[in-house]
Design a protein around this motif. Sequence first.
Motif, PDB file in Angstrom:
ATOM      1  N   LYS A  46       0.806  -1.227   0.000  1.00  0.00           N
ATOM      2  CA  LYS A  46       0.000   0.000   0.000  1.00  0.00           C
ATOM      3  C   LYS A  46       0.838   1.277   0.000  1.00  0.00           C
ATOM      4  CE  LYS A  46      -2.414  -1.299   3.621  1.00  0.00           C
ATOM      5  NZ  LYS A  46      -3.352  -1.338   4.750  1.00  0.00           N
ATOM      6  N   ILE A  47       2.121   1.161   0.374  1.00  0.00           N
ATOM      7  CA  ILE A  47       2.952   2.366   0.499  1.00  0.00           C
ATOM      8  C   ILE A  47       3.711   2.637  -0.804  1.00  0.00           C
ATOM      9  CG2 ILE A  47       4.888   3.406   1.746  1.00  0.00           C
ATOM     10  CD1 ILE A  47       4.105   1.652   4.155  1.00  0.00           C
ATOM     11  N   ARG A  48       3.654   3.895  -1.269  1.00  0.00           N
ATOM     12  CA  ARG A  48       4.437   4.277  -2.444  1.00  0.00           C
ATOM     13  C   ARG A  48       5.415   5.408  -2.124  1.00  0.00           C
ATOM     14  NH1 ARG A  48       0.449   6.550  -5.027  1.00  0.00           N
ATOM     15  NH2 ARG A  48      -0.834   6.002  -3.263  1.00  0.00           N
ATOM     16  N   SER A  49       5.124   6.131  -1.064  1.00  0.00           N
ATOM     17  CA  SER A  49       5.918   7.330  -0.764  1.00  0.00           C
ATOM     18  C   SER A  49       6.048   7.474   0.754  1.00  0.00           C
ATOM     19  CB  SER A  49       5.196   8.535  -1.368  1.00  0.00           C
ATOM     20  OG  SER A  49       5.837   9.723  -1.026  1.00  0.00           O
ATOM     21  N   VAL A  50       7.288   7.581   1.234  1.00  0.00           N
ATOM     22  CA  VAL A  50       7.531   7.602   2.682  1.00  0.00           C
ATOM     23  C   VAL A  50       8.089   8.955   3.117  1.00  0.00           C
ATOM     24  CG1 VAL A  50       8.893   6.581   4.564  1.00  0.00           C
ATOM     25  CG2 VAL A  50       7.941   5.114   2.763  1.00  0.00           C
ATOM     26  N   LEU A  51       7.461   9.545   4.122  1.00  0.00           N
ATOM     27  CA  LEU A  51       8.016  10.740   4.747  1.00  0.00           C
ATOM     28  C   LEU A  51       8.923  10.292   5.895  1.00  0.00           C
ATOM     29  CD1 LEU A  51       6.567  14.130   5.574  1.00  0.00           C
ATOM     30  CD2 LEU A  51       7.503  12.809   7.471  1.00  0.00           C
ATOM     31  N   ILE A  52      10.163  10.800   5.909  1.00  0.00           N
ATOM     32  CA  ILE A  52      11.140  10.435   6.932  1.00  0.00           C
ATOM     33  C   ILE A  52      11.154  11.527   7.998  1.00  0.00           C
ATOM     34  CG2 ILE A  52      13.566   9.877   7.370  1.00  0.00           C
ATOM     35  CD1 ILE A  52      13.679   9.063   4.312  1.00  0.00           C
ATOM     36  N   ALA A  53      10.616  11.179   9.182  1.00  0.00           N
ATOM     37  CA  ALA A  53      10.461  12.161  10.273  1.00  0.00           C
ATOM     38  C   ALA A  53      11.625  12.032  11.243  1.00  0.00           C
ATOM     39  CB  ALA A  53       9.123  11.951  10.972  1.00  0.00           C
ATOM     40  N   ASN A  54      12.837  12.186  10.727  1.00  0.00           N
ATOM     41  CA  ASN A  54      14.027  12.073  11.554  1.00  0.00           C
ATOM     42  C   ASN A  54      15.184  12.722  10.812  1.00  0.00           C
ATOM     43  OD1 ASN A  54      16.020  10.967  13.531  1.00  0.00           O
ATOM     44  ND2 ASN A  54      14.236   9.773  14.171  1.00  0.00           N
ATOM     45  N   VAL A  90       4.676   7.403   7.174  1.00  0.00           N
ATOM     46  CA  VAL A  90       5.655   8.174   7.943  1.00  0.00           C
ATOM     47  C   VAL A  90       6.552   7.203   8.694  1.00  0.00           C
ATOM     48  CG1 VAL A  90       5.963   9.822   9.837  1.00  0.00           C
ATOM     49  CG2 VAL A  90       4.079  10.130   8.211  1.00  0.00           C
ATOM     50  N   HIS A  91       7.867   7.326   8.496  1.00  0.00           N
ATOM     51  CA  HIS A  91       8.820   6.535   9.287  1.00  0.00           C
ATOM     52  C   HIS A  91       9.426   7.434  10.356  1.00  0.00           C
ATOM     53  CE1 HIS A  91      11.755   3.767  10.647  1.00  0.00           C
ATOM     54  NE2 HIS A  91      11.521   2.894   9.689  1.00  0.00           N
ATOM     55  N   PRO A  92       9.282   7.057  11.652  1.00  0.00           N
ATOM     56  CA  PRO A  92       9.752   7.951  12.720  1.00  0.00           C
ATOM     57  C   PRO A  92      11.215   7.747  13.115  1.00  0.00           C
ATOM     58  CG  PRO A  92       8.635   6.076  13.697  1.00  0.00           C
ATOM     59  CD  PRO A  92       8.602   5.867  12.192  1.00  0.00           C
ATOM     60  N   GLY A  93      11.902   6.715  12.601  1.00  0.00           N
ATOM     61  CA  GLY A  93      13.290   6.465  13.019  1.00  0.00           C
ATOM     62  C   GLY A  93      13.373   6.096  14.489  1.00  0.00           C
ATOM     63  N   TYR A  94      14.410   6.632  15.185  1.00  0.00           N
ATOM     64  CA  TYR A  94      14.506   6.445  16.645  1.00  0.00           C
ATOM     65  C   TYR A  94      14.634   7.820  17.295  1.00  0.00           C
ATOM     66  CZ  TYR A  94      19.530   6.687  15.422  1.00  0.00           C
ATOM     67  OH  TYR A  94      20.740   7.068  14.920  1.00  0.00           O
ATOM     68  N   GLU A 147      22.095   9.958  10.662  1.00  0.00           N
ATOM     69  CA  GLU A 147      22.396   8.689   9.992  1.00  0.00           C
ATOM     70  C   GLU A 147      21.150   7.828   9.791  1.00  0.00           C
ATOM     71  OE1 GLU A 147      22.610   5.320  11.049  1.00  0.00           O
ATOM     72  OE2 GLU A 147      21.778   5.676  13.049  1.00  0.00           O
ATOM     73  N   ILE A 148      20.179   7.885  10.710  1.00  0.00           N
ATOM     74  CA  ILE A 148      19.016   6.998  10.564  1.00  0.00           C
ATOM     75  C   ILE A 148      18.115   7.476   9.422  1.00  0.00           C
ATOM     76  CG2 ILE A 148      17.473   8.073  12.293  1.00  0.00           C
ATOM     77  CD1 ILE A 148      17.955   4.257  11.640  1.00  0.00           C
ATOM     78  N   ALA A 149      18.076   8.771   9.158  1.00  0.00           N
ATOM     79  CA  ALA A 149      17.312   9.268   8.008  1.00  0.00           C
ATOM     80  C   ALA A 149      17.931   8.740   6.712  1.00  0.00           C
ATOM     81  CB  ALA A 149      17.276  10.793   8.013  1.00  0.00           C
ATOM     82  N   VAL A 150      19.251   8.722   6.662  1.00  0.00           N
ATOM     83  CA  VAL A 150      19.962   8.192   5.489  1.00  0.00           C
ATOM     84  C   VAL A 150      19.671   6.692   5.345  1.00  0.00           C
ATOM     85  CG1 VAL A 150      22.269   7.747   4.521  1.00  0.00           C
ATOM     86  CG2 VAL A 150      21.760   9.951   5.636  1.00  0.00           C
ATOM     87  N   ARG A 151      19.669   5.983   6.450  1.00  0.00           N
ATOM     88  CA  ARG A 151      19.399   4.537   6.466  1.00  0.00           C
ATOM     89  C   ARG A 151      17.980   4.237   5.974  1.00  0.00           C
ATOM     90  NH1 ARG A 151      18.384   0.311   5.574  1.00  0.00           N
ATOM     91  NH2 ARG A 151      18.368  -1.613   6.816  1.00  0.00           N
ATOM     92  N   ILE A 152      17.003   5.028   6.439  1.00  0.00           N
ATOM     93  CA  ILE A 152      15.607   4.812   6.030  1.00  0.00           C
ATOM     94  C   ILE A 152      15.460   5.109   4.537  1.00  0.00           C
ATOM     95  CG2 ILE A 152      13.222   5.611   6.344  1.00  0.00           C
ATOM     96  CD1 ILE A 152      14.106   6.299   9.313  1.00  0.00           C
ATOM     97  N   ASN A 153      16.138   6.165   4.089  1.00  0.00           N
ATOM     98  CA  ASN A 153      16.100   6.483   2.659  1.00  0.00           C
ATOM     99  C   ASN A 153      16.599   5.287   1.831  1.00  0.00           C
ATOM    100  OD1 ASN A 153      17.163   7.686   0.015  1.00  0.00           O
ATOM    101  ND2 ASN A 153      16.007   9.369   0.900  1.00  0.00           N
ATOM    102  N   ARG A 154      17.684   4.672   2.299  1.00  0.00           N
ATOM    103  CA  ARG A 154      18.251   3.526   1.568  1.00  0.00           C
ATOM    104  C   ARG A 154      17.254   2.364   1.505  1.00  0.00           C
ATOM    105  NH1 ARG A 154      21.653  -0.649   3.071  1.00  0.00           N
ATOM    106  NH2 ARG A 154      22.293   0.244   5.064  1.00  0.00           N
ATOM    107  N   ALA A 155      16.580   2.089   2.626  1.00  0.00           N
ATOM    108  CA  ALA A 155      15.589   0.998   2.642  1.00  0.00           C
ATOM    109  C   ALA A 155      14.446   1.312   1.675  1.00  0.00           C
ATOM    110  CB  ALA A 155      15.056   0.799   4.063  1.00  0.00           C
ATOM    111  N   CYS A 156      14.024   2.575   1.635  1.00  0.00           N
ATOM    112  CA  CYS A 156      12.951   2.974   0.712  1.00  0.00           C
ATOM    113  C   CYS A 156      13.383   2.747  -0.733  1.00  0.00           C
ATOM    114  CB  CYS A 156      12.578   4.438   0.926  1.00  0.00           C
ATOM    115  SG  CYS A 156      11.749   4.746   2.498  1.00  0.00           S
ATOM    116  N   ARG A 157      14.640   3.077  -1.058  1.00  0.00           N
ATOM    117  CA  ARG A 157      15.146   2.871  -2.426  1.00  0.00           C
ATOM    118  C   ARG A 157      15.153   1.393  -2.777  1.00  0.00           C
ATOM    119  NH1 ARG A 157      13.845   7.746  -3.743  1.00  0.00           N
ATOM    120  NH2 ARG A 157      15.386   9.348  -3.296  1.00  0.00           N
TER     121      ARG A 157
END
Lengths: 80, 451
Positions: free
Chosen positions: B2-10, B79-83, B13-23
């Motif tokens: 269901k997800i096509r687009s993720v907002l990274i709320a952090n 929305v991904h909140p990271g830590y 380094e964890i924002a970079v990590r979440i971006n990589r998982a999204c890619r």
Amino acid sequence: MSEHEVLSPLPGTFYRRPAPDAPPFKEDGAAVAVGDVLGLVEVMKNFQEVTAEHAGSSITFLAEDGEAIDSEQVLARISE
Amino acid sequence: MKIRSVLIANRGEIAVRINRACRTLGLRTVQVHSAADRDSLAVRLADRAIEIGPAPAAKSYLRIDAIIEAARASGADAVHPGYGFLAENGDFADAVAAAGLIFIGPDGDAIRLLGDKVAARQIAAEAGVPTVPGSTARLADVDAGLALAHRIGYPVMIKAAAGGGGRGIRVVHSAEEFARQFPQAAAEAAASFGDGGLYVEKMIESARHVEVQILGDGQRYVHCFERECSLQRRRQKVWEEAPAFDLPAEVRAQMCTAAVKLAARVDYQGAGTVEFLYDRATTSFYFIEVNTRIQVEHPVTEMITGLDLVAEMIRIAGGERLSIEQDDVVIHGHAIECRINAENPARNFLPGPGTIKSLKVPHAPDVRFDSMLFEGYTVPPFYDSLLGKLIVHGADRAACLTRLQSVLNELVIEGVPTTIALHAALAADASVAAGNIDTRFLEGWLPSQFP
């Protein structure tokens, strides 16, 4: 009458109070003795005290509580 | 999904990590950021960046309304909140859901339930998981606390029900000290967490911190084995390993099974961590708390299992079933993570922001560096001091430690103070190599090594 500038030792966030609901370390216009705590600089979640290196009859703060500040920025002036 | 687009709320380094998982999953990314992070790597990597406020986190990364407005404006559907920041704020998870968006993590009720450390102890006990001897409910008053402390024996810890992550803890050694500290602890908890509720746990004198990674989709639950995180300073982890190298096989099985039972008990959805204290002398383990988010140290688990935990939590939030069975999760070798902070170990870990003048990162199949650094980047003073995490894999722990020493030697970060020298000393230390560590080891070792 001479004045002394109080400079921030580090970049960060300046706080004039020990806690959000506490009174300020020094009110504007208060007298200052050497070693008095004037405020805190938060850098990377670490709090460093800013203390007076000069005594004076009156202090004027130039940086506000919670203001983002640079290293060497003038936080306050102390009048002798 | 269901997800096509993720907002990274952090950030960081964890924002970079979440971006990589999204890619990896072929998803579009939206990065929210403060004015101090305009020039950050996370902003550069994202498809779209939206500034949500000035530098202080309270006016940017902690602003629920601004983040949800950014998600709406950018067409993000999750929305991904990271830590840290809002990652374990049940009201944020609720607000995201109420806006018709997907929160990548458990729902608000599960976050609140497990975030209340007393409630979490009760759930653990109900699931048959051993807990540290202590409270079964919040302490009614100081007398109730004194009676309980007398029964379980000093020293005990007074803990904030709304605390966690090493915050809101006082160790007391006597009834007098308990009576003196209790009102202060209650006032501090009320000020720090908006909740003055307290509970008591017996102090386990020599313990390891061992935690189990779990994944759940609300129907099926698996563990991804455990991490050893005993090397801590001021209750903050400095160095983490996977697996917990000398855990007996039957203790590992019991601990991991206990974590899965706990996850099932609350219909857990997403990635989580169940933390335990492990007493090596008696091989007993005790539940401490559950963290309902991705953790800083998740890469050591990824290195030994081959899983992508961040991608997995996004898939689960997107409505997919767990992609793995328990038998698919197998330990390969050993991994160690060193948290590289902008702190000077020779000056009592004084942090120092600044501009990165030179950066040399070793590249090899057995090395991973999760970081937001690049040459010319200015590390701002407003957030935590984590610059990156160096993770090294080896066939076994001894090989991993040997490899870590050479890799630390190759890592060069100039322009800010770093804790690389601390990690080099730990990697070469005989006690660390022998595994003679507990949660108090590092603070006892530092004065002789970094006076």
